[in-house]
Design a protein around this motif. Structure first.
Motif, PDB file in Angstrom:
ATOM      1  N   MET A   3       7.993  -4.337  -9.025  1.00  0.00           N
ATOM      2  CA  MET A   3       7.768  -3.653  -7.447  1.00  0.00           C
ATOM      3  C   MET A   3       6.152  -3.355  -7.322  1.00  0.00           C
ATOM      4  O   MET A   3       5.571  -3.977  -6.290  1.00  0.00           O
ATOM      5  N   VAL A  50       9.650  -6.013   4.791  1.00  0.00           N
ATOM      6  CA  VAL A  50       8.494  -6.828   4.801  1.00  0.00           C
ATOM      7  C   VAL A  50       8.173  -8.544   3.965  1.00  0.00           C
ATOM      8  O   VAL A  50       6.988  -8.613   4.178  1.00  0.00           O
ATOM      9  N   ARG A  63       5.020  -7.723   7.405  1.00  0.00           N
ATOM     10  CA  ARG A  63       4.391  -6.684   7.541  1.00  0.00           C
ATOM     11  C   ARG A  63       3.163  -5.865   6.409  1.00  0.00           C
ATOM     12  O   ARG A  63       3.502  -6.382   5.174  1.00  0.00           O
ATOM     13  N   ARG A  64       2.333  -5.781   6.490  1.00  0.00           N
ATOM     14  CA  ARG A  64       1.371  -5.271   4.802  1.00  0.00           C
ATOM     15  C   ARG A  64       1.444  -4.422   4.803  1.00  0.00           C
ATOM     16  O   ARG A  64       1.999  -3.213   4.893  1.00  0.00           O
ATOM     17  N   ILE A  65       1.761  -4.717   2.739  1.00  0.00           N
ATOM     18  CA  ILE A  65       1.976  -3.159   2.097  1.00  0.00           C
ATOM     19  C   ILE A  65       1.192  -3.067   1.635  1.00  0.00           C
ATOM     20  O   ILE A  65      -0.032  -3.267   1.103  1.00  0.00           O
ATOM     21  N   SER A  66       1.149  -2.098   0.558  1.00  0.00           N
ATOM     22  CA  SER A  66       0.492  -1.265  -0.570  1.00  0.00           C
ATOM     23  C   SER A  66       1.236  -0.405  -1.465  1.00  0.00           C
ATOM     24  O   SER A  66       2.506   0.055  -0.730  1.00  0.00           O
ATOM     25  N   GLU A  68       0.943   2.834  -1.498  1.00  0.00           N
ATOM     26  CA  GLU A  68       1.122   3.581  -1.226  1.00  0.00           C
ATOM     27  C   GLU A  68       2.169   3.563   0.266  1.00  0.00           C
ATOM     28  O   GLU A  68       1.996   4.605   1.329  1.00  0.00           O
ATOM     29  N   THR A  69       2.263   2.598   0.541  1.00  0.00           N
ATOM     30  CA  THR A  69       3.387   2.277   1.125  1.00  0.00           C
ATOM     31  C   THR A  69       4.563   3.413   1.233  1.00  0.00           C
ATOM     32  O   THR A  69       4.915   2.744  -0.150  1.00  0.00           O
ATOM     33  N   MET A  70       5.366   4.163   2.629  1.00  0.00           N
ATOM     34  CA  MET A  70       6.380   4.342   2.362  1.00  0.00           C
ATOM     35  C   MET A  70       7.673   3.431   3.010  1.00  0.00           C
ATOM     36  O   MET A  70       7.368   2.637   4.513  1.00  0.00           O
ATOM     37  N   HIS A  71       9.080   3.873   3.027  1.00  0.00           N
ATOM     38  CA  HIS A  71       9.943   3.169   2.692  1.00  0.00           C
ATOM     39  C   HIS A  71      11.268   4.183   2.932  1.00  0.00           C
ATOM     40  O   HIS A  71      11.398   4.711   2.851  1.00  0.00           O
ATOM     41  N   LEU A  72      11.219   4.062   4.868  1.00  0.00           N
ATOM     42  CA  LEU A  72      12.593   4.778   5.050  1.00  0.00           C
ATOM     43  C   LEU A  72      13.865   4.205   5.790  1.00  0.00           C
ATOM     44  O   LEU A  72      13.742   4.219   6.474  1.00  0.00           O
ATOM     45  N   PRO A 148      -2.058   7.945  12.857  1.00  0.00           N
ATOM     46  CA  PRO A 148      -0.723   6.426  13.442  1.00  0.00           C
ATOM     47  C   PRO A 148       0.302   7.079  12.967  1.00  0.00           C
ATOM     48  O   PRO A 148       0.952   5.398  12.778  1.00  0.00           O
ATOM     49  N   LEU A 149       0.645   7.337  12.206  1.00  0.00           N
ATOM     50  CA  LEU A 149       2.465   7.224  11.043  1.00  0.00           C
ATOM     51  C   LEU A 149       3.364   7.264  12.779  1.00  0.00           C
ATOM     52  O   LEU A 149       4.222   6.622  13.201  1.00  0.00           O
ATOM     53  N   GLN A 152       3.270   4.137  14.105  1.00  0.00           N
ATOM     54  CA  GLN A 152       4.493   3.250  13.029  1.00  0.00           C
ATOM     55  C   GLN A 152       6.034   2.932  13.935  1.00  0.00           C
ATOM     56  O   GLN A 152       7.047   2.527  13.769  1.00  0.00           O
TER      57      GLN A 152
ATOM     58  N   PRO B  73      15.055  -0.701   8.627  1.00  0.00           N
ATOM     59  CA  PRO B  73      14.091  -0.022   7.372  1.00  0.00           C
ATOM     60  C   PRO B  73      12.498   0.449   8.290  1.00  0.00           C
ATOM     61  O   PRO B  73      12.711  -0.226   8.700  1.00  0.00           O
ATOM     62  N   LEU B  74      12.212   1.922   8.000  1.00  0.00           N
ATOM     63  CA  LEU B  74      11.064   1.607   8.464  1.00  0.00           C
ATOM     64  C   LEU B  74      10.304   1.895   7.742  1.00  0.00           C
ATOM     65  O   LEU B  74      10.386   2.245   6.411  1.00  0.00           O
ATOM     66  N   VAL B  75       8.693   1.000   7.955  1.00  0.00           N
ATOM     67  CA  VAL B  75       7.826   1.239   6.828  1.00  0.00           C
ATOM     68  C   VAL B  75       6.468   1.620   7.629  1.00  0.00           C
ATOM     69  O   VAL B  75       6.011   1.569   8.540  1.00  0.00           O
ATOM     70  N   VAL B  76       5.579   2.883   6.529  1.00  0.00           N
ATOM     71  CA  VAL B  76       4.552   3.334   6.729  1.00  0.00           C
ATOM     72  C   VAL B  76       4.212   3.559   6.052  1.00  0.00           C
ATOM     73  O   VAL B  76       4.408   3.488   4.364  1.00  0.00           O
ATOM     74  N   ASN B  77       2.602   2.702   6.514  1.00  0.00           N
ATOM     75  CA  ASN B  77       1.363   3.393   5.588  1.00  0.00           C
ATOM     76  C   ASN B  77       0.557   4.002   5.609  1.00  0.00           C
ATOM     77  O   ASN B  77       0.196   4.445   6.900  1.00  0.00           O
ATOM     78  N   THR B  78       1.178   5.420   4.575  1.00  0.00           N
ATOM     79  CA  THR B  78       0.195   6.180   4.963  1.00  0.00           C
ATOM     80  C   THR B  78      -0.850   6.081   4.297  1.00  0.00           C
ATOM     81  O   THR B  78      -1.611   5.891   2.603  1.00  0.00           O
ATOM     82  N   VAL B  89       4.724  14.638  10.936  1.00  0.00           N
ATOM     83  CA  VAL B  89       6.195  13.653  11.643  1.00  0.00           C
ATOM     84  C   VAL B  89       7.573  14.396  11.461  1.00  0.00           C
ATOM     85  O   VAL B  89       8.083  14.840  11.713  1.00  0.00           O
ATOM     86  N   LEU B 153      16.194  11.029   7.173  1.00  0.00           N
ATOM     87  CA  LEU B 153      14.830  10.879   7.367  1.00  0.00           C
ATOM     88  C   LEU B 153      14.372  11.597   6.422  1.00  0.00           C
ATOM     89  O   LEU B 153      13.038  11.604   5.721  1.00  0.00           O
ATOM     90  N   GLN B 156      14.201  12.036   2.610  1.00  0.00           N
ATOM     91  CA  GLN B 156      13.318  10.863   2.089  1.00  0.00           C
ATOM     92  C   GLN B 156      11.982  11.370   2.139  1.00  0.00           C
ATOM     93  O   GLN B 156      11.145  11.250   1.344  1.00  0.00           O
ATOM     94  N   SER B 160       9.165  11.334  -0.738  1.00  0.00           N
ATOM     95  CA  SER B 160       7.830  10.591  -1.271  1.00  0.00           C
ATOM     96  C   SER B 160       6.982  12.070  -1.070  1.00  0.00           C
ATOM     97  O   SER B 160       5.976  11.487  -1.460  1.00  0.00           O
TER      98      SER B 160
END
Lengths: 217, 217
Positions: A3, A50, A63-66, A68-72, A148-149, A152, B73-78, B89, B153, B156, B160
């Motif tokens: 992953m 994603v 969607r761009r991920i890295s 550091e991306t968090m998934h909820l 920004p969270l 998003q 699913p929510l995708v959040v870039n931290t 948040v 939420l 999770q 993180s």
DNA sequence: ATCAGTAAATTGGTCTGACAACTTTAAGCT
DNA sequence: AGCTTAAAGTTGTCAGACCAATTTACTGAT
């Protein structure tokens, strides 16, 4: 571990949403993993929205991920109160975002919010409704809150809610009673009054919730 | 298609959260699909937090699902200061959950919350800190708010956050100053006073935020 | 009889190879 | 040039084998 490898791969490569990922067999060789493992990882991200796979064509980045991306991932039952539960979550986020915007909005932010408000009011007076313009107005507030969270999370939640009652026919005047509160919300933010911003946001959402309740009965 | 088949399987069978699903090779035969396909479906639900696989033991059900449940699913870039952004948040969600709990908590809920509070206080007096017990206390509040999405939420997000500063050595007295506010929060909920519950939750989170700021400097 | 250690069975995780279903592309034919 | 058709490329599925970790059962010593 795989992953993470693929997450780094996507983060490193400059793939944009809509672009096509390398074929499975190519990625497989590039990351030195078996195809099943790679496919399972792809399925994982497919589940998280994603990536999207089209048979015979390829898998495409949504969607761009890295790393550091968090998934909820949320599990919500469509039966009845699912929508209202989403609204309660949205209320918590939206109220906080408005308060933060009232505290941190710069002059440029306020200018942008006001312009969105004006176009929204104009479209509303003409058509009697202004869905996309309303969205733009709120998005500008999320941006102004400096975190920004919120943008998003809330935009994704609005998307899901949209699809949730896209099946049921929506009244054209849905939540139109909340219209006058939008200007008051802007004025509260412009006055840098977080408590007033909270209150006005609550007023708007209360109307939306009422209309949802009316609708699902 | 296979997804739906397994969803129906789970919905039909009376598996409860925590129970163990049939082994892959058994399910494979029972649904007449190949193992890879079945494993990809399992990975799908693993990503959505529906099941959890433990190597050598089995895969376990975490949440009940049926073909009617919806997954978003929510995708959040931290980014850089992701911790503080996540705290904002979390503040919005946690405050709303506390207020809802104050409104809707049943007598049984209150009893459960109080028991968690008591064990937490006992452990704290003995050790000077009570991480897991604190978590249990807050989880019981999320449950009492009557909206499972908050629990999903927030738990999770806590995960993180946990992994985010698991690398940096945490002071043993982290957020210990927030300790006395926990009883006040419970009393506000028991008194069915949503505004007080909001305020007490804000007090707790303010201390946590301060300690985070101290830590990351 | 109890307990410890060890071996076997069970289970998820990964790799490989093959074929089917579908899409895209390219060649060929009229 | 335009249409048809074949070929190449891609994801989807199946099968079998082996590895790694856990659980279970057994065996033997105390």
């Amino acid at each position: 571990m795989v992953m993470r490898a693929v997450a780094e791969y996507i983060g490193r490569s400059d793939l944009q949403p809509g672009d096509c990922l390398p074929a499975e067999r190519v990625l497989m060789a590039e990351l030195s993993v078996g195809r099943s493992t790679l496919r399972e990882v792809i399925r994982h991200w497919q589940a998280l929205g994603v990536v999207e796979s089209r048979r015979g064509s390829g898998t495409y980045l949504l969607r761009r991920i890295s790393p550091e991306t968090m998934h909820l991932p949320l599990v919500v039952n469509t039966g009845g109160n699912g929508l209202l539960q989403m609204m309660e979550v949205r209320r918590g986020l939206e109220v906080e975002a408005s308060a933060l915007a009232a505290i941190r909005a710069s002059a440029a932010d306020l200018e942008l919010i006001e312009s969105k408000l004006l176009t929204m009011e104009a479209v509303f007076r003409e058509n009697g409704c202004a869905g996309p313009e309303d969205l733009e107005f709120h998005l500008s507030i999320y941006d102004a809150c400096g975190n920004p969270l919120f943008g998003q999370l809330l935009s994704q939640m609005r998307e899901s809610v949209q699809t949730l009652f896209a099946m049921s026919r929506v009244r054209t005047d849905f939540a139109s009673r909340s219209f006058p509160f939008h200007r008051e919300l802007f004025e509260a933010i412009a006055a840098k009054d977080p408590d007033a911003a909270r209150a006005k946001t609550l007023s708007i959402l209360a109307i939306v919730e009422e209309d949802i309740k009316d609708m699902i009965t």
